[in-house]
Design a protein around this motif. Structure first.
Motif, PDB file in Angstrom:
ATOM      1  N   ALA B 138     -36.924   4.453 -61.085  1.00  0.00           N
ATOM      2  CA  ALA B 138     -35.468   4.599 -61.178  1.00  0.00           C
ATOM      3  C   ALA B 138     -34.982   5.697 -60.237  1.00  0.00           C
ATOM      4  N   LEU B 139     -35.692   6.824 -60.248  1.00  0.00           N
ATOM      5  CA  LEU B 139     -35.287   7.941 -59.393  1.00  0.00           C
ATOM      6  C   LEU B 139     -35.412   7.583 -57.907  1.00  0.00           C
ATOM      7  N   PHE B 140     -36.563   7.000 -57.541  1.00  0.00           N
ATOM      8  CA  PHE B 140     -36.786   6.664 -56.127  1.00  0.00           C
ATOM      9  C   PHE B 140     -35.756   5.646 -55.665  1.00  0.00           C
ATOM     10  N   ASN B 141     -35.478   4.733 -56.568  1.00  0.00           N
ATOM     11  CA  ASN B 141     -34.511   3.700 -56.278  1.00  0.00           C
ATOM     12  C   ASN B 141     -33.141   4.283 -55.961  1.00  0.00           C
ATOM     13  N   GLU B 142     -32.795   5.291 -56.749  1.00  0.00           N
ATOM     14  CA  GLU B 142     -31.494   5.926 -56.600  1.00  0.00           C
ATOM     15  C   GLU B 142     -31.337   6.543 -55.207  1.00  0.00           C
ATOM     16  N   ILE B 143     -32.381   7.238 -54.757  1.00  0.00           N
ATOM     17  CA  ILE B 143     -32.266   7.933 -53.471  1.00  0.00           C
ATOM     18  C   ILE B 143     -32.634   7.013 -52.313  1.00  0.00           C
ATOM     19  N   LEU B 144     -33.591   6.150 -52.520  1.00  0.00           N
ATOM     20  CA  LEU B 144     -34.119   5.377 -51.389  1.00  0.00           C
ATOM     21  C   LEU B 144     -33.636   3.930 -51.345  1.00  0.00           C
ATOM     22  N   ASP B 145     -32.856   3.533 -52.339  1.00  0.00           N
ATOM     23  CA  ASP B 145     -32.349   2.151 -52.377  1.00  0.00           C
ATOM     24  C   ASP B 145     -33.446   1.112 -52.227  1.00  0.00           C
ATOM     25  N   LEU B 146     -34.456   1.245 -53.041  1.00  0.00           N
ATOM     26  CA  LEU B 146     -35.576   0.314 -52.919  1.00  0.00           C
ATOM     27  C   LEU B 146     -35.193  -1.099 -53.353  1.00  0.00           C
ATOM     28  N   ASP B 147     -34.226  -1.166 -54.259  1.00  0.00           N
ATOM     29  CA  ASP B 147     -33.851  -2.454 -54.843  1.00  0.00           C
ATOM     30  C   ASP B 147     -33.575  -3.548 -53.820  1.00  0.00           C
ATOM     31  N   GLU B 148     -32.963  -3.115 -52.707  1.00  0.00           N
ATOM     32  CA  GLU B 148     -32.530  -4.130 -51.750  1.00  0.00           C
ATOM     33  C   GLU B 148     -33.698  -4.897 -51.108  1.00  0.00           C
ATOM     34  N   PHE B 149     -34.912  -4.357 -51.206  1.00  0.00           N
ATOM     35  CA  PHE B 149     -36.016  -5.094 -50.571  1.00  0.00           C
ATOM     36  C   PHE B 149     -37.266  -5.210 -51.445  1.00  0.00           C
ATOM     37  N   SER B 158     -37.987  -3.806 -42.409  1.00  0.00           N
ATOM     38  CA  SER B 158     -37.733  -3.014 -41.207  1.00  0.00           C
ATOM     39  C   SER B 158     -38.554  -1.736 -41.320  1.00  0.00           C
ATOM     40  N   LEU B 159     -38.719  -1.039 -40.207  1.00  0.00           N
ATOM     41  CA  LEU B 159     -39.525   0.181 -40.238  1.00  0.00           C
ATOM     42  C   LEU B 159     -38.952   1.196 -41.231  1.00  0.00           C
ATOM     43  N   GLY B 160     -37.629   1.317 -41.230  1.00  0.00           N
ATOM     44  CA  GLY B 160     -36.986   2.261 -42.146  1.00  0.00           C
ATOM     45  C   GLY B 160     -37.261   1.909 -43.608  1.00  0.00           C
ATOM     46  N   GLN B 161     -37.153   0.636 -43.911  1.00  0.00           N
ATOM     47  CA  GLN B 161     -37.425   0.193 -45.284  1.00  0.00           C
ATOM     48  C   GLN B 161     -38.887   0.436 -45.648  1.00  0.00           C
ATOM     49  N   ARG B 162     -39.768   0.110 -44.708  1.00  0.00           N
ATOM     50  CA  ARG B 162     -41.196   0.263 -44.980  1.00  0.00           C
ATOM     51  C   ARG B 162     -41.552   1.722 -45.230  1.00  0.00           C
ATOM     52  N   MET B 163     -40.949   2.613 -44.454  1.00  0.00           N
ATOM     53  CA  MET B 163     -41.234   4.031 -44.660  1.00  0.00           C
ATOM     54  C   MET B 163     -40.718   4.505 -46.012  1.00  0.00           C
ATOM     55  N   ARG B 164     -39.561   3.989 -46.401  1.00  0.00           N
ATOM     56  CA  ARG B 164     -39.026   4.363 -47.709  1.00  0.00           C
ATOM     57  C   ARG B 164     -39.981   3.891 -48.804  1.00  0.00           C
ATOM     58  N   ALA B 165     -40.435   2.655 -48.646  1.00  0.00           N
ATOM     59  CA  ALA B 165     -41.366   2.114 -49.632  1.00  0.00           C
ATOM     60  C   ALA B 165     -42.669   2.910 -49.641  1.00  0.00           C
ATOM     61  N   ALA B 170     -46.358   6.756 -52.289  1.00  0.00           N
ATOM     62  CA  ALA B 170     -47.207   7.952 -52.278  1.00  0.00           C
ATOM     63  C   ALA B 170     -46.888   8.892 -53.436  1.00  0.00           C
ATOM     64  N   LEU B 171     -45.689   8.744 -54.006  1.00  0.00           N
ATOM     65  CA  LEU B 171     -45.263   9.696 -55.031  1.00  0.00           C
ATOM     66  C   LEU B 171     -45.254   9.127 -56.442  1.00  0.00           C
ATOM     67  N   LEU B 172     -45.597   7.872 -56.534  1.00  0.00           N
ATOM     68  CA  LEU B 172     -45.495   7.182 -57.814  1.00  0.00           C
ATOM     69  C   LEU B 172     -46.352   7.814 -58.902  1.00  0.00           C
TER      70      LEU B 172
END
Lengths: 268, 338
Positions: B138-149, B158-165, B170-172
């Motif tokens: 939930a927290l990562f989603n909030e800052i990194l917008d993981l939901d969209e992908f 995209s590279l940006g999305q992959r880095m966010r993921a 790494a922090l899970l």
């Protein structure tokens, strides 16, 4: 313990899913498998031409041997530990495997089981049901024969897995392992009895093969399947497989421990 | 004791020498010659809990090699490493539980599966309790917008999305320490900013100790209080970022827009480092000249349209250090803090 098992099992599930993403791969493997089945079927048909039996093995038995052997090979070929470890070492992705709280050889095994079960259910099983119905080969006649065959086939798979991953791990030292690979695949195809059963080997070669671990991969399970190995003869064969599995697995652990201390990460 | 202790760390690689030509190739089949490359040469430092440290240096300086030893992937040739009391390469599995790692140029996600599947797998691998997993997602989603992908296969990101993921992955498992090896490489400005604010958030609010390597000095400026600068496998500077600016940044740059084009501009103690139309970039030493002195001198001779003064950029400073091979021992009295 249970949790650890569940974790490894998750790799099986994920790899099953991944295989589903690559259906074409599954079909091309099947076509390759049918082709080599066709080729070896024809070769044995030609070799037997005009003879009912050679060295007391009937053509019917030989046909059954080659059919079950090809089915097992189809299953084995869905798992690719050698290719996978080479890929990981070459690309440097092996680094991530060192950053996980699991045992890499074990997780690879479970991953392979995933792609193997996908391949088995979607391709090998339906294909060989049809082929067996068409050619009517000898199959195990009792539940216990089936059970022993499955046990022996599983042992054979684990022996091959341990050996293949061990060979794959040489990539850590050699980076290019074309030659090592050839030695491995040559040994497997000859000494395992994958297409030529050991009893057709000249004496000296048969003796050599009986001293190597490879016969446990296809020859022993195949022979149990067609009933050439039966009754009291089965037990020493199974014991041979178990001993070789212990040795090969020990070798794998040894090489893995050495390799993981020698790691070089390619590409920064 | 500090969270991370590095003492006299060295790493050598043996590289097979390639011999030229066909005969050379044949000869090397039987007799190989090796050269030894020293990637890390006697590095020592210590890092405390909650610090955010920039580990920088030019290509081939030994940054990644150090990170790989700290994470336990590589075995040091000599020297000592303790990460939260563990010797990383000896206790890889235990160490893995307390660290998170992102390599900007690789992914730890399963290439062919929807992104969420890799997260689910990590949940099993690290045996993250379901509640904790949900909170983190939930927290990562909030800052990194993981939901969209999350439902998209990793290979299509995209590279940006992959880095966010990747950084989320790494922090899970709530690592104490996060190693980031070039986390912003190849990202556009927006994506970089997003990564940075996430890293900051994790460091501040969760107290995760962060060690990052980068070539992007603005990463360092925006994220790190402390910087370890290495070159040729050795520590050249270890200390606060502001200090390096103060001590090293004697240079100022005066940007002058002249009314007309001047061909033969010259002034004592001033070096023209760049020109574009009527604009000149003038470098001077602020301990010798003051800006106001220079401005009055220039305006006596020429018509000035506009003028501005540039602070030394950290990037320029560091380039100076490398190019001119300044020994920092001379420049900094407190070279290292150890």
């Amino acid at each position: 313990m249970m949790k650890t098992f569940k974790m490894y099992l998750e790799f099986t599930r994920k790899s099953f899913q991944r295989s589903a993403a690559y259906r074409v791969d599954s079909w091309s493997r099947i076509i390759g498998n049918i082709m080599s089945l066709g080729i070896w079927g024809c070769i044995w048909f030609a070799l037997y031409h005009g003879h009912d039996s050679v060295e007391n093995i009937s053509f019917q038995s030989m046909l059954s041997y080659i059919l079950i052997s090809m089915a097992l090979q189809g299953i084995h070929n869905a798992g690719t530990p050698l290719w996978e470890i080479q890929y990981r070492v070459r690309t440097g992705d092996i680094a991530f495997e060192m950053l996980r709280p699991y045992d890499y050889p074990l997780r690879m095994l479970f991953t392979d089981l995933g792609s193997i079960s996908f391949h088995f259910v979607t391709a090998i099983l339906p294909l060989y049901i049809v082929i067996f119905a068409l050619f009517q080969p000898d199959i195990p006649l009792s539940a216990s024969q089936w059970g022993l065959f499955i046990l022996s086939a599983a042992l054979g798979y684990l022996i091959r897995y341990s050996l293949e991953l061990t060979f794959g791990l040489f990539t850590f030292w050699l980076i290019e392992t074309g030659g090592v690979e050839d030695v491995f695949y040559f040994s497997i195809s000859l000494f395992s009895g994958s297409v030529v059963p050991l009893w057709f080997f000249p004496d000296w070669l048969e003796r050599l093969a009986s001293l190597l671990p490879f016969q446990g991969i296809y020859f022993i399970p195949n022979a149990i399947f067609i009933g050439e190995l039966s009754g009291q003869e089965i037990w020493p064969a199974l014991l041979n497989q178990v001993i070789w599995l212990i040795i090969c697995y020990g070798l794998l652990r040894f090489v893995w421990n050495k390799a993981s201390m020698k790691i070089v990460v390619q590409g920064g | 004791m500090s969270l991370i202790e590095v003492r006299h760390l060295c790493k050598e690689f043996k590289i097979a020498k390639r011999q030229e030509g066909l005969t050379g190739a044949l000869r090397s089949l039987f007799h190989r010659q090796y050269t030894t490359k020293i990637a890390v040469n006697d590095i020592s430092f210590s890092i405390g809990t909650g610090e955010m440290v920039g580990y920088i240096g030019p290509n081939g300086a030994g940054k990644s090699t150090t990170i790989k030893m700290l994470t336990g992937i590589l075995v040091p040739s000599s020297g000592e490493i303790r990460v939260n009391g563990l010797i990383p390469y000896k206790e890889r599995r235990r160490n893995a539980r307390q660290i998170g790692v992102v390599f900007g140029q690789r992914t730890q996600l399963w290439w062919d599966l929807p992104t969420i599947e890799s997260f689910e797998l990590l949940k099993q691998i690290f045996q993250i309790p379901p509640d904790r997993y949900r909170q983190n997602m939930a927290l990562f989603n909030e800052i990194l917008d993981l939901d969209e992908f999350l439902q998209t296969p990793v290979r299509q990101l995209s590279l940006g999305q992959r880095m966010r993921a990747d950084i989320a992955a790494a922090l899970l498992h709530d690592p104490k320490i996060l190693f980031l090896d070039e986390p912003t490489i190849g990202l556009d400005v927006v994506a970089k900013e997003r990564m940075r604010s996430f890293i900051r958030e994790i460091n501040k609010n969760r107290g995760v100790t962060v060690i990052l390597t980068t070539h992007d000095m603005s990463d360092i400026e925006k994220l790190c209080q402390r910087m370890i600068l290495i070159d040729k496998g050795q520590v050249m500077y270890d200390g606060e970022l502001t200090k390096i600016k103060e001590t090293f940044g004697k240079t100022r740059i005066l940007i002058v827009d002249f009314e007309e084009n001047i061909d033969d501009f010259s002034l004592d103690g001033v070096e023209v480092i760049k020109q574009e139309g009527n604009r000149r970039w003038l470098k001077f030493n602020r301990e010798v000249h003051t800006a106001s002195q220079l401005i009055s001198q220039i305006s006596e001779k020429y018509e000035i349209k506009d003028i501005s003064i540039q602070d030394p950029e950290i990037e320029v400073l560091i380039r100076n250090i490398y190019e001119h091979n300044y020994t920092l021992d001379q420049v900094f009295t407190d070279k290292t803090r150890i």
